[in-house]
Design a protein around this motif. Structure first.
Motif, PDB file in Angstrom:
ATOM      1  N   LEU A  29       0.778  -1.801   0.134  1.00  0.00           N
ATOM      2  CA  LEU A  29       0.118   0.242   0.310  1.00  0.00           C
ATOM      3  C   LEU A  29       1.264   1.740   0.265  1.00  0.00           C
ATOM      4  CD1 LEU A  29      -2.538  -1.158   2.835  1.00  0.00           C
ATOM      5  CD2 LEU A  29      -3.116  -0.984  -0.064  1.00  0.00           C
ATOM      6  N   PHE A  30       0.203   2.513  -0.499  1.00  0.00           N
ATOM      7  CA  PHE A  30       0.586   3.643  -1.029  1.00  0.00           C
ATOM      8  C   PHE A  30       0.022   4.489  -0.693  1.00  0.00           C
ATOM      9  CE2 PHE A  30       3.568   1.002  -3.556  1.00  0.00           C
ATOM     10  CZ  PHE A  30       4.870   0.725  -3.340  1.00  0.00           C
ATOM     11  N   ARG A  31       0.229   5.540  -0.135  1.00  0.00           N
ATOM     12  CA  ARG A  31      -0.968   6.672   0.632  1.00  0.00           C
ATOM     13  C   ARG A  31      -0.524   7.757   0.447  1.00  0.00           C
ATOM     14  NH1 ARG A  31      -3.653   9.290   4.908  1.00  0.00           N
ATOM     15  NH2 ARG A  31      -5.892   9.958   5.051  1.00  0.00           N
ATOM     16  N   ILE A  32      -0.106   8.720  -0.880  1.00  0.00           N
ATOM     17  CA  ILE A  32       0.063   9.745  -0.843  1.00  0.00           C
ATOM     18  C   ILE A  32      -1.213  11.081  -1.302  1.00  0.00           C
ATOM     19  CG2 ILE A  32       2.006   8.363  -1.988  1.00  0.00           C
ATOM     20  CD1 ILE A  32       0.924   8.539  -4.778  1.00  0.00           C
ATOM     21  N   PRO A  33      -0.041  12.313  -1.112  1.00  0.00           N
ATOM     22  CA  PRO A  33      -0.887  13.488  -1.814  1.00  0.00           C
ATOM     23  C   PRO A  33      -1.295  13.421  -3.170  1.00  0.00           C
ATOM     24  CG  PRO A  33       0.724  13.749  -0.589  1.00  0.00           C
ATOM     25  CD  PRO A  33       0.713  12.910  -0.757  1.00  0.00           C
ATOM     26  N   LYS A  34      -2.424  13.303  -3.652  1.00  0.00           N
ATOM     27  CA  LYS A  34      -2.851  13.244  -4.864  1.00  0.00           C
ATOM     28  C   LYS A  34      -2.742  14.440  -6.314  1.00  0.00           C
ATOM     29  CE  LYS A  34      -7.878  13.350  -4.930  1.00  0.00           C
ATOM     30  NZ  LYS A  34      -9.141  12.952  -5.115  1.00  0.00           N
ATOM     31  N   TYR A  35      -2.541  15.416  -5.123  1.00  0.00           N
ATOM     32  CA  TYR A  35      -2.523  17.052  -5.930  1.00  0.00           C
ATOM     33  C   TYR A  35      -1.484  16.897  -6.481  1.00  0.00           C
ATOM     34  CZ  TYR A  35       1.999  18.715  -3.447  1.00  0.00           C
ATOM     35  OH  TYR A  35       3.114  18.966  -3.219  1.00  0.00           O
ATOM     36  N   ARG A  36      -0.390  16.694  -6.863  1.00  0.00           N
ATOM     37  CA  ARG A  36       0.964  16.204  -7.742  1.00  0.00           C
ATOM     38  C   ARG A  36       0.224  14.944  -8.709  1.00  0.00           C
ATOM     39  NH1 ARG A  36       6.536  16.862  -5.700  1.00  0.00           N
ATOM     40  NH2 ARG A  36       5.939  18.890  -5.262  1.00  0.00           N
ATOM     41  N   LEU A  37      -0.266  13.795  -8.499  1.00  0.00           N
ATOM     42  CA  LEU A  37      -0.376  12.953  -9.701  1.00  0.00           C
ATOM     43  C   LEU A  37      -1.791  14.310 -10.253  1.00  0.00           C
ATOM     44  CD1 LEU A  37      -1.019   9.934  -7.686  1.00  0.00           C
ATOM     45  CD2 LEU A  37       0.635  10.891  -9.214  1.00  0.00           C
ATOM     46  N   ILE A  38      -2.547  14.776  -9.719  1.00  0.00           N
ATOM     47  CA  ILE A  38      -3.106  15.320 -11.110  1.00  0.00           C
ATOM     48  C   ILE A  38      -2.929  16.833 -11.728  1.00  0.00           C
ATOM     49  CG2 ILE A  38      -5.646  17.128 -10.450  1.00  0.00           C
ATOM     50  CD1 ILE A  38      -6.202  15.609  -8.151  1.00  0.00           C
ATOM     51  N   SER A  39      -1.795  17.111 -10.728  1.00  0.00           N
ATOM     52  CA  SER A  39      -0.715  18.295 -11.799  1.00  0.00           C
ATOM     53  C   SER A  39      -0.092  18.014 -12.912  1.00  0.00           C
ATOM     54  CB  SER A  39      -0.810  19.724 -10.981  1.00  0.00           C
ATOM     55  OG  SER A  39       0.490  18.886  -9.713  1.00  0.00           O
ATOM     56  N   LYS A  40       0.874  16.563 -12.282  1.00  0.00           N
ATOM     57  CA  LYS A  40       1.532  16.256 -13.647  1.00  0.00           C
ATOM     58  C   LYS A  40       1.476  15.721 -14.432  1.00  0.00           C
ATOM     59  CE  LYS A  40       4.933  19.024 -11.217  1.00  0.00           C
ATOM     60  NZ  LYS A  40       5.460  20.067 -11.961  1.00  0.00           N
ATOM     61  N   PHE A  44      -2.928  10.142 -16.260  1.00  0.00           N
ATOM     62  CA  PHE A  44      -2.520   9.362 -14.887  1.00  0.00           C
ATOM     63  C   PHE A  44      -4.271   9.113 -14.140  1.00  0.00           C
ATOM     64  CE2 PHE A  44      -1.971   7.634 -10.472  1.00  0.00           C
ATOM     65  CZ  PHE A  44      -1.263   6.244 -10.785  1.00  0.00           C
ATOM     66  N   ALA A  45      -4.103  10.708 -13.899  1.00  0.00           N
ATOM     67  CA  ALA A  45      -5.073  11.358 -12.622  1.00  0.00           C
ATOM     68  C   ALA A  45      -6.472  10.789 -13.666  1.00  0.00           C
ATOM     69  CB  ALA A  45      -5.266  13.132 -12.642  1.00  0.00           C
ATOM     70  N   SER A  46      -7.203  10.475 -14.889  1.00  0.00           N
ATOM     71  CA  SER A  46      -8.433  10.376 -15.426  1.00  0.00           C
ATOM     72  C   SER A  46      -8.347   8.806 -15.486  1.00  0.00           C
ATOM     73  CB  SER A  46      -8.400  11.314 -16.380  1.00  0.00           C
ATOM     74  OG  SER A  46      -7.262  10.349 -17.635  1.00  0.00           O
ATOM     75  N   ASP A  51      -8.811  13.079 -10.295  1.00  0.00           N
ATOM     76  CA  ASP A  51      -9.572  14.146 -11.014  1.00  0.00           C
ATOM     77  C   ASP A  51     -11.005  14.259  -9.757  1.00  0.00           C
ATOM     78  OD1 ASP A  51     -10.688  12.913 -12.398  1.00  0.00           O
ATOM     79  OD2 ASP A  51     -10.256  14.451 -13.967  1.00  0.00           O
ATOM     80  N   GLY A  52     -11.973  13.935  -9.605  1.00  0.00           N
ATOM     81  CA  GLY A  52     -12.601  14.278  -8.640  1.00  0.00           C
ATOM     82  C   GLY A  52     -12.918  14.100  -7.378  1.00  0.00           C
ATOM     83  N   ASP A  53     -13.859  13.966  -6.602  1.00  0.00           N
ATOM     84  CA  ASP A  53     -13.454  14.547  -5.180  1.00  0.00           C
ATOM     85  C   ASP A  53     -13.455  13.130  -4.330  1.00  0.00           C
ATOM     86  OD1 ASP A  53     -14.054  16.677  -5.237  1.00  0.00           O
ATOM     87  OD2 ASP A  53     -16.795  16.812  -5.051  1.00  0.00           O
ATOM     88  N   GLY A  54     -13.418  11.783  -4.582  1.00  0.00           N
ATOM     89  CA  GLY A  54     -13.475  10.104  -4.116  1.00  0.00           C
ATOM     90  C   GLY A  54     -12.283   9.975  -3.725  1.00  0.00           C
ATOM     91  N   GLY A  55     -11.779  10.815  -3.179  1.00  0.00           N
ATOM     92  CA  GLY A  55     -10.495  10.180  -2.464  1.00  0.00           C
ATOM     93  C   GLY A  55     -10.319  10.103  -1.337  1.00  0.00           C
ATOM     94  N   SER A  56      -8.975   9.572   0.097  1.00  0.00           N
ATOM     95  CA  SER A  56      -9.360   8.702   0.844  1.00  0.00           C
ATOM     96  C   SER A  56      -9.035  10.187   2.503  1.00  0.00           C
ATOM     97  CB  SER A  56      -7.497   7.912   1.510  1.00  0.00           C
ATOM     98  OG  SER A  56      -8.000   6.523   0.085  1.00  0.00           O
ATOM     99  N   GLU A  57     -10.318  10.417   2.060  1.00  0.00           N
ATOM    100  CA  GLU A  57     -10.526  11.832   3.393  1.00  0.00           C
ATOM    101  C   GLU A  57     -10.439  11.515   4.352  1.00  0.00           C
ATOM    102  OE1 GLU A  57     -11.315  14.555   2.948  1.00  0.00           O
ATOM    103  OE2 GLU A  57     -10.291  14.817   1.332  1.00  0.00           O
TER     104      GLU A  57
END
Length: 91
Positions: A29-40, A44-46, A51-57
């Motif tokens: 398991l890897f738990r990372i902030p998704k902001y950079r995956l979306i921006s870079k 991969f994000a799509s 890019d939706g609201d479904g994260g690991s809140e």
């Protein structure tokens, strides 16, 4: 540390309130902030619907619980995904 009053919701900071996502690569398991995956990496994000609201809140108590919502990376080893993360999240 100041907490928000229960009657009034807090405003989330646009720059420093990160949404996390959990990935599973062959049982690791890897738990990372998704902001950079979306921006870079739009691809991969799509592909993994980041890019939706479904994260690991919410936080998890055990790895078993976090695995329930993990994005499964079929055919990707933990070492391969770690190499990808090193490129996206350089130290």
């Amino acid at each position: 540390m100041t907490q928000c009053a229960p009657r009034r919701p807090c405003d989330l900071d646009e720059e420093y309130y990160w949404d996390f996502v959990t990935f599973s690569a062959r049982g690791r398991l890897f738990r990372i902030p998704k902001y950079r995956l979306i921006s870079k990496s739009e691809h991969f994000a799509s592909k993994y619907a980041l890019d939706g609201d479904g994260g690991s809140e919410h936080e998890y108590d055990t790895a078993e619980d976090s695995q329930l919502n993990a994005v499964k990376l079929d055919g990707v080893s933990a070492d391969e995904f770690r190499s990808f993360l090193k490129a996206v999240y350089p130290k």
